[in-house]
Motif scaffolding. Sequence first.
Motif, PDB file in Angstrom:
ATOM      1  N   ASP A  36      86.478  15.558  -7.281  1.00  0.00           N
ATOM      2  CA  ASP A  36      86.544  14.112  -7.523  1.00  0.00           C
ATOM      3  C   ASP A  36      85.166  13.466  -7.335  1.00  0.00           C
ATOM      4  OD1 ASP A  36      89.206  14.535  -7.828  1.00  0.00           O
ATOM      5  OD2 ASP A  36      89.801  13.696  -5.890  1.00  0.00           O
ATOM      6  N   SER A  37      84.476  13.926  -6.301  1.00  0.00           N
ATOM      7  CA  SER A  37      83.157  13.375  -5.998  1.00  0.00           C
ATOM      8  C   SER A  37      82.157  13.732  -7.104  1.00  0.00           C
ATOM      9  CB  SER A  37      82.682  13.904  -4.646  1.00  0.00           C
ATOM     10  OG  SER A  37      81.520  13.259  -4.219  1.00  0.00           O
ATOM     11  N   TRP A  38      82.242  14.974  -7.601  1.00  0.00           N
ATOM     12  CA  TRP A  38      81.325  15.405  -8.664  1.00  0.00           C
ATOM     13  C   TRP A  38      81.516  14.534  -9.901  1.00  0.00           C
ATOM     14  CZ3 TRP A  38      80.459  21.412  -8.868  1.00  0.00           C
ATOM     15  CH2 TRP A  38      80.142  21.872  -7.577  1.00  0.00           C
ATOM     16  N   LYS A  39      82.783  14.213 -10.177  1.00  0.00           N
ATOM     17  CA  LYS A  39      83.064  13.409 -11.357  1.00  0.00           C
ATOM     18  C   LYS A  39      82.473  12.005 -11.197  1.00  0.00           C
ATOM     19  CE  LYS A  39      86.625  12.236 -14.664  1.00  0.00           C
ATOM     20  NZ  LYS A  39      85.979  10.967 -14.992  1.00  0.00           N
ATOM     21  N   ARG A  40      82.593  11.448  -9.997  1.00  0.00           N
ATOM     22  CA  ARG A  40      82.035  10.105  -9.776  1.00  0.00           C
ATOM     23  C   ARG A  40      80.514  10.112  -9.930  1.00  0.00           C
ATOM     24  NH1 ARG A  40      86.297   9.591  -5.931  1.00  0.00           N
ATOM     25  NH2 ARG A  40      84.998  10.380  -4.249  1.00  0.00           N
ATOM     26  N   VAL A  41      79.872  11.177  -9.450  1.00  0.00           N
ATOM     27  CA  VAL A  41      78.411  11.269  -9.591  1.00  0.00           C
ATOM     28  C   VAL A  41      78.024  11.346 -11.070  1.00  0.00           C
ATOM     29  CG1 VAL A  41      76.405  12.745  -9.194  1.00  0.00           C
ATOM     30  CG2 VAL A  41      77.957  12.243  -7.319  1.00  0.00           C
ATOM     31  N   ILE A  42      78.788  12.141 -11.823  1.00  0.00           N
ATOM     32  CA  ILE A  42      78.490  12.278 -13.254  1.00  0.00           C
ATOM     33  C   ILE A  42      78.649  10.927 -13.961  1.00  0.00           C
ATOM     34  CG2 ILE A  42      79.334  13.314 -15.418  1.00  0.00           C
ATOM     35  CD1 ILE A  42      80.079  15.810 -13.664  1.00  0.00           C
ATOM     36  N   ASP A  43      79.688  10.179 -13.561  1.00  0.00           N
ATOM     37  CA  ASP A  43      79.966   8.899 -14.222  1.00  0.00           C
ATOM     38  C   ASP A  43      79.061   7.756 -13.758  1.00  0.00           C
ATOM     39  OD1 ASP A  43      81.930  10.179 -15.586  1.00  0.00           O
ATOM     40  OD2 ASP A  43      83.594   9.450 -14.355  1.00  0.00           O
ATOM     41  N   ALA A  44      78.437   7.908 -12.583  1.00  0.00           N
ATOM     42  CA  ALA A  44      77.656   6.797 -12.021  1.00  0.00           C
ATOM     43  C   ALA A  44      76.313   6.657 -12.727  1.00  0.00           C
ATOM     44  CB  ALA A  44      77.438   7.014 -10.529  1.00  0.00           C
ATOM     45  N   ASP A  45      75.745   5.462 -12.650  1.00  0.00           N
ATOM     46  CA  ASP A  45      74.402   5.230 -13.193  1.00  0.00           C
ATOM     47  C   ASP A  45      73.366   5.752 -12.214  1.00  0.00           C
ATOM     48  OD1 ASP A  45      75.472   3.944 -15.364  1.00  0.00           O
ATOM     49  OD2 ASP A  45      75.434   1.976 -14.389  1.00  0.00           O
ATOM     50  N   GLY A  46      72.261   6.261 -12.747  1.00  0.00           N
ATOM     51  CA  GLY A  46      71.157   6.655 -11.879  1.00  0.00           C
ATOM     52  C   GLY A  46      70.935   8.151 -11.880  1.00  0.00           C
ATOM     53  N   ASP A  47      69.857   8.556 -11.199  1.00  0.00           N
ATOM     54  CA  ASP A  47      69.406   9.936 -11.152  1.00  0.00           C
ATOM     55  C   ASP A  47      70.064  10.625  -9.953  1.00  0.00           C
ATOM     56  OD1 ASP A  47      67.983  12.278 -11.118  1.00  0.00           O
ATOM     57  OD2 ASP A  47      66.161  11.369 -10.287  1.00  0.00           O
ATOM     58  N   PRO A  48      71.023  11.532 -10.183  1.00  0.00           N
ATOM     59  CA  PRO A  48      71.782  12.093  -9.062  1.00  0.00           C
ATOM     60  C   PRO A  48      70.949  12.971  -8.120  1.00  0.00           C
ATOM     61  CG  PRO A  48      72.958  12.409 -11.123  1.00  0.00           C
ATOM     62  CD  PRO A  48      71.561  11.988 -11.475  1.00  0.00           C
ATOM     63  N   ALA A  49      71.452  13.126  -6.903  1.00  0.00           N
ATOM     64  CA  ALA A  49      70.842  14.009  -5.914  1.00  0.00           C
ATOM     65  C   ALA A  49      71.959  14.734  -5.178  1.00  0.00           C
ATOM     66  CB  ALA A  49      69.996  13.212  -4.926  1.00  0.00           C
ATOM     67  N   VAL A  50      71.603  15.893  -4.601  1.00  0.00           N
ATOM     68  CA  VAL A  50      72.569  16.662  -3.810  1.00  0.00           C
ATOM     69  C   VAL A  50      72.009  16.807  -2.402  1.00  0.00           C
ATOM     70  CG1 VAL A  50      73.734  18.886  -3.533  1.00  0.00           C
ATOM     71  CG2 VAL A  50      73.374  17.946  -5.834  1.00  0.00           C
ATOM     72  N   VAL A  51      72.797  16.407  -1.405  1.00  0.00           N
ATOM     73  CA  VAL A  51      72.403  16.597  -0.015  1.00  0.00           C
ATOM     74  C   VAL A  51      73.281  17.688   0.593  1.00  0.00           C
ATOM     75  CG1 VAL A  51      72.427  15.565   2.297  1.00  0.00           C
ATOM     76  CG2 VAL A  51      71.498  14.280   0.364  1.00  0.00           C
ATOM     77  N   VAL A  52      72.618  18.701   1.172  1.00  0.00           N
ATOM     78  CA  VAL A  52      73.333  19.748   1.898  1.00  0.00           C
ATOM     79  C   VAL A  52      73.237  19.383   3.374  1.00  0.00           C
ATOM     80  CG1 VAL A  52      73.492  22.207   2.366  1.00  0.00           C
ATOM     81  CG2 VAL A  52      72.651  21.429   0.146  1.00  0.00           C
ATOM     82  N   ASN A  53      74.344  18.917   3.923  1.00  0.00           N
ATOM     83  CA  ASN A  53      74.318  18.431   5.297  1.00  0.00           C
ATOM     84  C   ASN A  53      74.674  19.561   6.258  1.00  0.00           C
ATOM     85  OD1 ASN A  53      74.452  17.054   7.664  1.00  0.00           O
ATOM     86  ND2 ASN A  53      76.091  15.650   7.062  1.00  0.00           N
ATOM     87  N   ALA A  54      73.640  20.178   6.806  1.00  0.00           N
ATOM     88  CA  ALA A  54      73.835  21.334   7.691  1.00  0.00           C
ATOM     89  C   ALA A  54      73.682  20.943   9.155  1.00  0.00           C
ATOM     90  CB  ALA A  54      72.820  22.421   7.341  1.00  0.00           C
ATOM     91  N   HIS A  55      73.773  19.656   9.437  1.00  0.00           N
ATOM     92  CA  HIS A  55      73.489  19.184  10.790  1.00  0.00           C
ATOM     93  C   HIS A  55      74.618  19.488  11.764  1.00  0.00           C
ATOM     94  CE1 HIS A  55      72.429  16.624  14.122  1.00  0.00           C
ATOM     95  NE2 HIS A  55      71.313  16.255  13.539  1.00  0.00           N
ATOM     96  N   GLY A  56      74.287  20.279  12.768  1.00  0.00           N
ATOM     97  CA  GLY A  56      75.126  20.231  13.964  1.00  0.00           C
ATOM     98  C   GLY A  56      76.285  21.163  14.187  1.00  0.00           C
ATOM     99  N   THR A  57      76.793  21.843  13.177  1.00  0.00           N
ATOM    100  CA  THR A  57      77.982  22.656  13.436  1.00  0.00           C
ATOM    101  C   THR A  57      77.632  24.143  13.421  1.00  0.00           C
ATOM    102  OG1 THR A  57      79.465  20.999  12.559  1.00  0.00           O
ATOM    103  CG2 THR A  57      80.261  23.236  12.503  1.00  0.00           C
ATOM    104  N   PRO A  58      78.177  24.932  14.398  1.00  0.00           N
ATOM    105  CA  PRO A  58      77.755  26.334  14.524  1.00  0.00           C
ATOM    106  C   PRO A  58      77.910  27.142  13.244  1.00  0.00           C
ATOM    107  CG  PRO A  58      79.311  25.750  16.284  1.00  0.00           C
ATOM    108  CD  PRO A  58      79.168  24.547  15.419  1.00  0.00           C
ATOM    109  N   SER A  59      79.002  26.940  12.498  1.00  0.00           N
ATOM    110  CA  SER A  59      79.197  27.793  11.323  1.00  0.00           C
ATOM    111  C   SER A  59      78.226  27.436  10.199  1.00  0.00           C
ATOM    112  CB  SER A  59      80.643  27.715  10.832  1.00  0.00           C
ATOM    113  OG  SER A  59      81.102  26.398  10.826  1.00  0.00           O
ATOM    114  N   ASP A  60      77.851  26.154  10.100  1.00  0.00           N
ATOM    115  CA  ASP A  60      76.845  25.788   9.095  1.00  0.00           C
ATOM    116  C   ASP A  60      75.486  26.375   9.465  1.00  0.00           C
ATOM    117  OD1 ASP A  60      78.428  24.365   7.317  1.00  0.00           O
ATOM    118  OD2 ASP A  60      78.288  22.530   8.479  1.00  0.00           O
ATOM    119  N   ARG A  61      75.205  26.327  10.771  1.00  0.00           N
ATOM    120  CA  ARG A  61      73.934  26.914  11.227  1.00  0.00           C
ATOM    121  C   ARG A  61      73.929  28.416  10.956  1.00  0.00           C
ATOM    122  NH1 ARG A  61      73.678  24.814  16.407  1.00  0.00           N
ATOM    123  NH2 ARG A  61      74.871  26.570  17.149  1.00  0.00           N
ATOM    124  N   LEU A  62      75.058  29.067  11.203  1.00  0.00           N
ATOM    125  CA  LEU A  62      75.153  30.509  10.956  1.00  0.00           C
ATOM    126  C   LEU A  62      74.872  30.825   9.486  1.00  0.00           C
ATOM    127  CD1 LEU A  62      76.000  33.426  11.779  1.00  0.00           C
ATOM    128  CD2 LEU A  62      78.340  32.783  11.183  1.00  0.00           C
TER     129      LEU A  62
END
Lengths: 499, 312
Positions: A168-194
């Motif tokens: 759903d989020s990907w579709k909204r980004v595609i439909d929105a105006d502007g130059d899209p960006a992707v943020v990979v939020n790896a802050h703070g959780t052990p499994s993301d750090r792993l």
Amino acid sequence: MTEHVLEASPVLRVAGRNSRDEVLNVATSAASLPVVAVGSTGLSALEPLVLATQNRQTAFYESCTPQRAADLADTLDNGELDIEDADAVIEHASTPTRLPIPDRSPLGVGTRTVLGRCGWLRPTCPNDYRASGGFETLTADGETVVGAARRVTGRGWGDAMADTSVGDSWKRVIDADGDPAVVVNAHGTPSDRLLLESLPFLPLEGALAAAQIVDASDVIIYLSEADNQAHERVTAAIENLPQTNAAVHAVTGPDEYRAAEPTMALEAIEGSQRLEARLRPPQPDIEGIYGRPTLVHTPRTLAQIVHATSGAAPTRIVTIRGDVQHEATVELPADGSLATAREAVTVDGTFKCACVGGQFGGLTPDLDIAPTPDALGAAGVGTEGVIDVLNEDQCLVAYIGEQSRFAQDENCGRCVPCREGTVQLTDLLREVYDGSFRPDAIEELLRVIESSSICAFGRDATRPVATGLDHFEDEFAVHAGGQCPTGTCTTELQHEVSQ
Amino acid sequence: MSSEFTRTDVPPLTEAIQPGTATDPTIGSTDTATVTVDGHEVTLEEGATVLDAVTAVDTNEDVPALCSYDREDNIGPRSECRTCMVETDDHGLVPSCSFPAEDGLNVKTDATAATEARDVNLDLVLSNHNLRCTTCGKNGRCELQDAAIATDVEEPRYGVLDDRDAYEPIDDSSSFIQIDRNKCILCNRCVEACNDVQVEGVLHMEGSGQDTRIGFQNGAETMADSTCVSCGHCVTVCPTGSLVEKGIEDAATLPIPGFTQKNSIGQSFESTDENKEPMTPMKQDDRSETNGPTSTNTAGESESESELEDWP
């Protein structure tokens, strides 16, 4: 050494996070065969873990000392695999792309789909990753990737689509105006750090695939400034990514719990000196980083999308810690149970209950819950992917009070229900020690903090208290009468919340 | 913070201003919308919020929307006090001041959960407010007082700020503006007036949790050491007695001898009375030293310098 580690035979792998280097150095100087540093398996009880591979066999040596590793290397150099002393030996194909899994705890607990290559590949070597089937999502059919994104729900409180369909989020980004960006939020959780430390190409592959779908020109990996190793690995991995249209950046934010909240992550990336939550709607996928349509996903979410694209069923990664001998990160199938994670650890003392869902998880005496958002939600616990085990020595009134105080101390200060509500909540809990236990007043406040805070920090901060009252109201009543059943709050019945 | 990912197109006038607050997205509807509030239909222009609909009709319950400010486009919505919560059929409870007026939205001000949320949040605001209205210069023209009266607050659930040890000293160091942070509800209007309307870059939000407060961007402890030009915009937007014009800070106080706004707190930063200029010494230094360390705070303002020198 061959082009990638999968072809090497014989080879000695050393897996681990902190204690790996000495074993690695000693083994390297003891032998002429290749000795390679692979990432952590997520199971600290085993590490440093030495894996000796030769002739379609891999032998496991858990908690290996440098001397033992040197002996093993020497033996293997002479063409022999020391099977007698091994903790496990597995026969496998000539070039397995995944860590072979012995039928014993903790490696044999749950499934290992997303974690399958952790502890088997050199984390920052692109050839290892490619040879293991990596980067295929980048050439996959767009419809297939989007279909995978629709099947995967966002993982972790740092994901802007936590517990809801990513597509759903990907579709909204595609439909929105502007130059899209992707943020990979790896802050703070052990499994993301792993994932960033052990297999950084996997979340990066997912991020690049997402960037291709939504036509984003920037991918920003965001992580805590305290996670040095993850930062080093992901920076090294970025240098070796396949060419795509997106520029990839690594940016760090302060080592504070709230800095993982998706909009505070955007604030940190933009360089704000003070982090507070942004209003929504519109969500970041309409107006995110510098006003651009922005996907904000955790490494776990992106890793799931990569595997879902190749047809794998989504799983859930959980880290079990607290009153256990060694923290363990394991992966559970959607039709499994959180109780399985307990098999990966040894509880210190007797299991009393667990706080499920991270810092502001929910308390439950029973872990037999399926690891899906629906089942976790129905049980009143959180979906953050962390299980904190509490043993019989833990006083829940003190534990809940400390969670409340953490919320009081660590909130961003923007909205009244969170900033002032957590102060009053902590006071109401402290009143229990003065003999006044008012569950109605506590529940009224919890309802309002939960329903009117700006972001997930405030909403989630109510969970430990709400579930504590659900399951352990008796302990509050007993405290109000001047007794602490566990003896934690002794003589004067004061715990640290009073400060 | 490493920031190889940065933006380069910030207007030069504002690039040095750091208000300490989040960059919120564009709030409001993307199209005209017809909304129903307590059974009344309202049609609103593009850019409208649910609060615009709520204020347009005679609602069943009072919606204080304490921190909202509708007299200037550059100010708010901050949506921090959450005394504007209303119930909607589609989204449950929403903060009306910052929620877009979606076409077809059905809003209820008198739903139990909405009333409870507004009442509890108003009491939470009061819990951290020095409620000595009788020594306050804004007694009788205070938006918090009005909201408390309108919603029949008799005795706030969580009490009020009434602890001399916890009081912040009154900042009486400026000759023109007095700050009493014990009455501040952190609505952020002053910060936006200072930065977004006046483009002065003096005030900012600082700290977190219980330490969140209005401070000065140049790091000063007192107004006298800040870069304030005494334009007074912050005073005009302040909903409570937190920012008041000097000379009338006791205007609405009960006439009891020895009973004043200042001695109700006990501590204050006093004025040295050396500076009678609207601009603080820091600001004057700023303008005379072309390359001074704080001159970046006023980058872009040098063109108007000669005009400003003629000020009294």
